[in-house]
Design a protein around this motif. Structure first.
Motif, PDB file in Angstrom:
ATOM      1  N   ASP A  76       1.679 -54.963  14.124  1.00 32.52           N
ATOM      2  CA  ASP A  76       2.030 -56.277  14.667  1.00 32.52           C
ATOM      3  C   ASP A  76       2.814 -57.115  13.660  1.00 32.52           C
ATOM      4  O   ASP A  76       3.493 -58.076  14.043  1.00 32.52           O
ATOM      5  CB  ASP A  76       0.755 -57.030  15.071  1.00 32.52           C
ATOM      6  CG  ASP A  76       0.122 -56.452  16.330  1.00 32.52           C
ATOM      7  OD1 ASP A  76       0.826 -55.739  17.073  1.00 32.52           O
ATOM      8  OD2 ASP A  76      -1.077 -56.701  16.560  1.00 32.52           O
ATOM      9  N   ARG A  77       2.701 -56.757  12.372  1.00 33.01           N
ATOM     10  CA  ARG A  77       3.427 -57.469  11.322  1.00 33.01           C
ATOM     11  C   ARG A  77       4.749 -56.782  10.965  1.00 33.01           C
ATOM     12  O   ARG A  77       5.507 -57.296  10.153  1.00 33.01           O
ATOM     13  CB  ARG A  77       2.555 -57.567  10.069  1.00 33.01           C
ATOM     14  CG  ARG A  77       1.302 -58.430  10.214  1.00 33.01           C
ATOM     15  CD  ARG A  77       1.641 -59.902  10.070  1.00 33.01           C
ATOM     16  NE  ARG A  77       2.362 -60.147   8.833  1.00 33.01           N
ATOM     17  CZ  ARG A  77       1.767 -60.323   7.649  1.00 33.01           C
ATOM     18  NH1 ARG A  77       0.449 -60.273   7.554  1.00 33.01           N
ATOM     19  NH2 ARG A  77       2.489 -60.561   6.572  1.00 33.01           N
TER      20      ARG A  77
ATOM     21  N   ALA B 116      11.504 -58.299  10.085  1.00 35.97           N
ATOM     22  CA  ALA B 116      10.334 -58.939   9.487  1.00 35.97           C
ATOM     23  C   ALA B 116      10.699 -59.535   8.124  1.00 35.97           C
ATOM     24  O   ALA B 116      11.665 -59.095   7.485  1.00 35.97           O
ATOM     25  CB  ALA B 116       9.210 -57.912   9.326  1.00 35.97           C
TER      26      ALA B 116
END
Length: 668
Positions: free
Chosen positions: A368-369, A448
């Motif tokens: 999820d990161r 990210a």
């Protein structure tokens, strides 16, 4: 040199590497322990090649060579030697184990460079490989059990390598306890085999088994079921699978070693090695095939939901081992071992790629990161995608040839096996989907922050923490080191991943239906005593490959649609089917079930025993009562020591009177 001489060298090199590192680490400078460990396993791989070449020089009927170092145990007419068996199956396993392990060692030289336990790590790693090689080279059940136990001990040491991290210690204990259950099953099975067939030497046992005409003899069925207990515990099959996802608490290269080259493949090897017994106990073989199929489906569903990158790959291992167990249980021996080999290539590659990404994320493992690492990590992206394609069974990759060969064999045998094969296709669809769920979530999408930092030339650094609990940690010995490493910057990591990526593509060409049968021909002397000779035609195998390829493409396409074309789809499905998602995220609640059925009752009984039996009864009544009696007697003895002569004379007279009265009463 003879093939057996090379066999002893296969064992000697990792053992020597372990001893040199374990006893000489204080004087070995810098990262030399890592290079010594890598060299030891590489030499073991070269010795495996030597054993292969010497074995190929022998006629096919003479490719079962036993060599004994000394008599390990002897009593009456029963002898057990410290002996190795060099045959096509053991040499095949040695090549896979030592070859893939040498690349994992090379990867570890860079990946573990900043860890304070660097030397200890490589000593453990060499011991792990030695134990696995001892297991596959054993010529009898006793030496097999020794190697089996060593593998369990080594796994405990490496899973709980970061011993100051509580979750790692618990994971190591969990793995050890579940594997001990398998050890007990294996030991009891050996006793039953000895009782029924009169020996523990493999060749003698299999020769005696071939003489039996009775199918499903009760003793042999029980023995084979207990062998399955050992195999399922070591290979993480239902219901003894729960230790393997938790084993991700160890360093990432350890995960690669456990999943690709050692430990979990031991159960598949055991079933293949004892195939003669399973063929005369078909009930046990059918149970093995059914549980293998159930496991591959179970693990595939869980891999759809968990978000820890390493645990997704771990559940894919449980699933792929299910295919192998199903294959060797239904007598598709070469197909099951073929998948064992190709799986070693792409699974080691996937874990290495995951380690590189986790390094870029400063230790964070949550998908999820993660996102958008495609540009920041091009080498990792390409190699990880190749591994995912092979895992998904994409056409022309190694995994496509090996996995679908198992399914084609099941369809050919028909009946129960055809049903299992169809379910295998369902598992293949799940595999393709979750394989590219990883690829699309990690490498595609919005970039990210850690990926942007890497693109700027810096590796992200965060506060040290436990990725499972979020608890802050130190970076001293017993914890992960402060530095993180990625394949794009470390040549040993690249040098390890590149050959695996190549093998994940071309490794399947040793067994192309109708074109090459190198592996099957090589393994044929080991399985020449099989009673099941029916195999699918080349056209049937190609049809199975075509169906598997289409299923793979559909699964990958669906993953692309869910995560790239319509990126909100997964969230909507998760919200709509929240209970199903919770069921899968919690891994079908197996851990909670075992906690309620076994852990809590045993803990309650233990607490009661400690509180009531140990403290109150043993310490209070038995120990306390005895000391009380002694204390009262001592007080009385002190009281009568008055120092007055007349008092002593009176006691003497009373004693004499009591004795006189006693004898008078007894004489009457």
């Amino acid at each position: 040199m003879s093939a057996t001489s090379y066999g002893w060298l296969v064992l000697a090199f990792p053992l020597a590497g372990m001893l040199i590192i374990a006893f000489g680490w204080r004087v070995l400078p810098g990262r030399l322990p890592g290079w010594i460990g890598t060299a030891a396993i590489s030499l073991s791989f070269l010795a495996s090649i030597g054993a292969l070449l010497e074995l190929l020089d022998q006629p096919e009927e003479e490719r079962e060579l036993v060599d004994s170092a000394w008599t390990y145990a002897a009593t009456g007419n029963f002898n057990v030697d410290l002996a190795i068996l060099v045959d096509p199956l053991s040499v095949f396993m040695c090549l896979v184990v030592s070859g893939v392990s040498s690349l994992i060692h090379l990867y570890s030289v860079a990946y573990m460079r900043g860890d304070r336990g660097y030397s200890r790590y490589f000593a453990y790693l060499n011991f792990f490989v030695f134990s696995m090689l001892l297991l596959v080279l054993a010529a009898n059940f006793v030496i097999l059990i020794i190697g089996w136990a060593f593998v369990g001990a080594a796994s405990y040491l490496l899973i709980s390598f970061w011993y100051r991290r509580e979750t790692a210690v618990k994971a190591g204990i969990k793995a050890f306890v579940i594997n001990v259950i398998g050890d007990v099953g294996l030991v009891v099975a050996a006793f039953l085999i000895l009782d029924k067939l009169g020996s523990l030497d493999f060749l003698t046992v299999f020769g005696e088994a071939d003489k039996l005409s009775v199918s499903n003899d009760a003793t042999l069925v029980a023995a084979c079921l207990l062998l399955l207990v050992g195999a399922f515990a070591k290979s993480a099959q239902l219901p003894l699978h729960t230790w393997l996802p938790d084993a991700m608490e160890g360093p990432t290269p350890v995960s690669a070693l456990i999943h690709a080259a050692t430990m979990v493949t031991a159960g598949v090897y055991l079933i293949a090695r004892t195939h003669s017994l399973f063929e005369i106990a078909p009930t046990a073989a059918d149970i093995g095939a059914i549980i293998g199929c159930a496991t591959l489906l179970f693990a595939g569903t869980v891999a759809l939901a968990v978000t820890d990158l390493k645990r997704v790959i771990a559940y894919s291992t449980i699933s792929q081992i299910g295919y192998m167990v199903m294959g060797v249980s239904m007598a598709a021996y070469s197909a099951g071992l073929f998948h064992l080999m190709t799986h070693a290539f792409f699974k080691a590659l996937l874990f290495m790629g995951a380690g590189s990404v986790i390094g870029a994320m400063a230790g964070i493992q949550d998908m999820d990161r993660m996102s958008g690492f495609r540009r920041a990590m091009p080498f990792t992206f390409v190699t990880f995608t190749i591994g995912a394609l092979s895992l998904a069974g994409f056409p022309l990759t190694a995994g496509w040839f090996s996995k679908d060969e198992i399914i084609a064999f099941g369809i050919h045998r028909g009946g129960l096996y055809a049903v299992l094969a169809v379910l295998g296709y369902v598992g293949a669809f799940l595999t393709a989907f979750y394989s590219f769920r990883m690829v699309f979530r990690v490498f595609f999408g919005e970039t990210a922050p850690e990926a942007r930092e890497l693109e700027a030339g810096h590796i992200a650094h965060g506060e040290p923490m436990n990725p499972m609990t979020g608890e802050p940690e130190d970076t001293d010995v017993g914890f992960p080191g402060p530095e993180h490493y990625v394949a794009e910057r470390e040549w040993p990591m690249k040098a390890a991943m590149a050959p695996l990526a190549l093998l994940s593509i071309v490794g399947g060409y040793v067994a192309v239906p109708g074109l090459t049968d190198v592996l099957e021909k090589f393994l044929e002397p080991t399985f020449q005593d099989t009673r099941i000779h029916s195999v699918p035609s080349d056209s049937a195998e190609w049809l199975g490959l075509a169906v598997g390829g289409v299923i793979s493409i559909i699964g990958i396409g669906l993953a692309w649609w869910v995560y790239i074309r319509e990126p909100g789809t997964a969230t909507r499905v998760r919200e709509r089917y929240a209970r199903v998602h919770a069921f899968l995220v919690n891994k079908w609640y197996f851990d909670e079930l075992y906690e309620a059925m076994f852990v809590r009752p045993v803990a309650t009984i233990g607490g009661f025993s400690k509180r009531v039996i140990e403290t109150d009864f043993v310490q209070g009544t038995i120990v306390g009562g005895a000391t009380g009696v002694v204390r009262v007697g001592s007080s009385f003895a002190r009281a009568i020591q008055t120092g007055y002569l007349r008092a002593y004379a009176l006691l003497l007279l009373l004693g004499v009177a009591a004795l006189t009265l006693y004898f008078l009463i007894n004489s009457s």
